[in-house]
Enzyme design. Structure first.
Site, PDB file in Angstrom:
ATOM      1  N   ARG A  52       0.862  -1.204   0.000  1.00  0.00           N
ATOM      2  CA  ARG A  52       0.000   0.000   0.000  1.00  0.00           C
ATOM      3  C   ARG A  52       0.888   1.240   0.000  1.00  0.00           C
ATOM      4  NH1 ARG A  52      -1.277   1.787   4.542  1.00  0.00           N
ATOM      5  NH2 ARG A  52      -1.991  -0.162   5.460  1.00  0.00           N
ATOM      6  N   TYR A 105     -17.439  16.851 -14.719  1.00  0.00           N
ATOM      7  CA  TYR A 105     -17.761  15.424 -14.834  1.00  0.00           C
ATOM      8  C   TYR A 105     -18.776  15.082 -13.734  1.00  0.00           C
ATOM      9  CZ  TYR A 105     -16.993  10.380 -14.426  1.00  0.00           C
ATOM     10  OH  TYR A 105     -17.164   9.032 -14.344  1.00  0.00           O
ATOM     11  N   ASP A 178      -8.282  18.702 -13.865  1.00  0.00           N
ATOM     12  CA  ASP A 178      -8.601  17.359 -14.339  1.00  0.00           C
ATOM     13  C   ASP A 178      -8.251  17.334 -15.830  1.00  0.00           C
ATOM     14  OD1 ASP A 178      -9.820  15.094 -15.400  1.00  0.00           O
ATOM     15  OD2 ASP A 178     -11.600  15.240 -14.132  1.00  0.00           O
ATOM     16  N   LYS A 203      -9.118   6.410 -19.022  1.00  0.00           N
ATOM     17  CA  LYS A 203      -9.452   6.960 -20.332  1.00  0.00           C
ATOM     18  C   LYS A 203      -8.229   6.928 -21.250  1.00  0.00           C
ATOM     19  CE  LYS A 203     -13.168   7.553 -17.928  1.00  0.00           C
ATOM     20  NZ  LYS A 203     -13.517   8.822 -17.276  1.00  0.00           N
TER      21      LYS A 203
HETATM   22  C1  LIG Z   1     -14.003   9.192 -15.981  1.00  0.00           C
HETATM   23  C2  LIG Z   1     -13.674  10.532 -15.475  1.00  0.00           C
HETATM   24  C3  LIG Z   1     -13.401  10.745 -14.121  1.00  0.00           C
HETATM   25  C4  LIG Z   1     -13.522   9.651 -13.082  1.00  0.00           C
HETATM   26  O1  LIG Z   1     -12.592   8.638 -13.248  1.00  0.00           O
HETATM   27  P1  LIG Z   1     -12.838   7.102 -12.846  1.00  0.00           P
HETATM   28  O2  LIG Z   1     -11.589   6.435 -13.301  1.00  0.00           O
HETATM   29  O3  LIG Z   1     -14.063   6.647 -13.575  1.00  0.00           O
HETATM   30  O4  LIG Z   1     -13.035   7.072 -11.369  1.00  0.00           O
HETATM   31  C5  LIG Z   1     -13.049  12.024 -13.728  1.00  0.00           C
HETATM   32  N1  LIG Z   1     -12.977  13.032 -14.610  1.00  0.00           N
HETATM   33  C6  LIG Z   1     -13.245  12.869 -15.912  1.00  0.00           C
HETATM   34  C7  LIG Z   1     -13.144  14.037 -16.830  1.00  0.00           C
HETATM   35  C8  LIG Z   1     -13.600  11.617 -16.392  1.00  0.00           C
HETATM   36  O5  LIG Z   1     -13.883  11.475 -17.684  1.00  0.00           O
END
Ligand SMILES: *Cc1c(COP(=O)(O)O)cnc(C)c1O
Length: 391
Positions: A52, A105, A178, A203
């Site tokens: 961890r 998001y 983000d 993503k």
């Molecule tokens: C998918 C997404 C998230 C969240 O991520 P997870 O891996 O699904 O927890 C946050 N911000 C954006 C812009 C996203 O597309």
């Protein structure tokens, strides 16, 4: 060893990934282990004591992503939301305040509205495409974090990272970006003054729709003195909260990052072709793509992004049911949530990814269709879209 002078792909392929000194293995091993033998009590080899707190496969990913974003330290998490939660807990205390985008998001909004708020952290929504609207929401001495997405999901709004970094810092708040939609290849927020960059590596970073993960990179120079220990705070919270990326998931993301640059170029090429096709259709009433001259954020996007990305949203004349029916007819575009994989995805934000924001300021148009343009042959993608929209 790579350094900051090396190009993006050289860093993506080599940073944090020296061949194994014992075997010469070119690819970092998946250290599927929870613990490590100590040479006498406290005699750690290379600092590893428990997975961890640290695992060599995760370290490789953390070093690689930090090198790609040009930051001081990287952290890998079990999901994007775990990464966000860790940043918010590390920076904010009950009684403090953060600002998030009106078209954040959906999961970010839910995390802030339903989890952080219960803990005592308040928030305001701001239109991040208008930097001044951020200034209007600042509560002096109380606002400690400005959260940005650019481009936003699903309306592809563009925020001016450099301008907002300045506004946040003047107010004593950090700026976290983000960077999921752009990817580290198309945009590097830390170089524009942001303090923290975050990814859902699920993503584009992973890129193959086979892993859920998150990452955080903290800047070398933090814009607010009170938070000069931001990296240590995230480090402490990552270990204390425990939502770390496992060894195999880390390995998958690391593998994905190696091809990020070539994949992103193709995502962008294909998205531009799909946009060109949609522009020619009379029943497409609005296209959201920052590469279009008509997009209100086009000039800022051109300044801070290498290209305009693989995400495209559009509205279709004929109402919600017509949009839903068209989405159901595609054969190559897969109907599904998520984005950023090699395969093209299509979805209806109102009923799918953004259902949780219905009835709030973040609600999206009900005839909106979101595309994650993949890297298949563009002619096939356009032909499939054509038959689906024609019905
Ligand atoms: C998918 C997404 C998230 C969240 O991520 P997870 O891996 O699904 O927890 C946050 N911000 C954006 C812009 C996203 O597309």
């Amino acid at each position: 060893m790579t350094n900051d002078q090396h190009g993006f792909s050289t860093r993506a392929i080599h940073a944090g990934q020296e061949p194994d000194p014992r075997t010469g293995a070119v690819v970092p091993a998946i250290y599927q282990t929870s613990t490590y033998k100590q040479d006498g009590v406290g005699g750690l080899r290379d600092g590893y004591e428990y997975s961890r707190s640290g695992n060599p496969t995760r370290t490789a990913l953390e070093e690689c992503i930090a090198a790609l974003e040009g930051g001081a330290k990287g952290f890998a998490f079990s999901s994007g939301l775990a990464a966000e939660d860790c940043v918010m807990r590390a920076i904010l205390r009950p009684g403090e305040h953060m600002i998030i985008p009106t078209d954040a998001y959906g999961g970010t909004f839910r995390l802030v509205d339903k989890v952080q708020k219960v803990w005592g952290v308040d928030y305001s929504l701001a239109k991040v495409s208008q930097a001044d609207s951020i200034r209007g929401e600042i509560r002096p001495g109380v606002t400690k974090l400005v959260w940005l997405e650019t481009p936003t999901n699903p309306l592809l709004g563009i925020a001016d990272i450099a301008a907002i970094a300045q506004i946040a810092h003047e107010a004593g708040a950090l700026l976290a970006v983000d960077n999921t939609f752009a990817s580290a290849y198309l945009q590097q927020p830390l170089s524009l003054g942001a303090d923290i960059v975050m990814h859902s590596t699920t993503k584009y970073s992973g890129g193959h729709s086979d892993v859920v993960g998150g990452a955080v990179v903290v800047a070398e120079n933090i814009g607010v003195k009170e938070f000069s220990d931001a990296a240590e705070r995230v480090d402490f919270h990552q270990n204390s909260m425990g939502a770390i990326a496992g060894p195999f998931d880390s390995w998958l993301v690391l593998r994905g990052l190696k091809t990020l640059a070539v994949r992103m170029e193709r995502h962008c090429d294909n998205a531009e072709k799909v946009v060109e096709y949609l522009r020619g259709r009379k029943d497409v009433t609005h296209i959201y793509y920052p590469g279009l001259d008509s997009h209100p954020g086009h000039d800022i996007a051109a300044k801070q992004m290498r290209r305009f990305g693989g995400m495209v949203s559009f509205q279709l004349d004929g109402g919600e049911q017509h949009a839903v029916d068209a989405i159901g007819r595609t054969k190559i575009w897969t109907l599904g949530e998520s984005l950023g994989g090699v395969e093209s995805l299509i979805e209806h934000p109102g009923r799918m990814t953004h259902a949780s924001v219905a009835g709030t300021e973040l609600e999206v148009p009900n005839d909106l269709i979101r595309l994650s343009v993949g890297i298949e042959d563009p002619d096939d993608l356009i032909a499939d879209l054509a038959q689906a929209l024609d019905g």
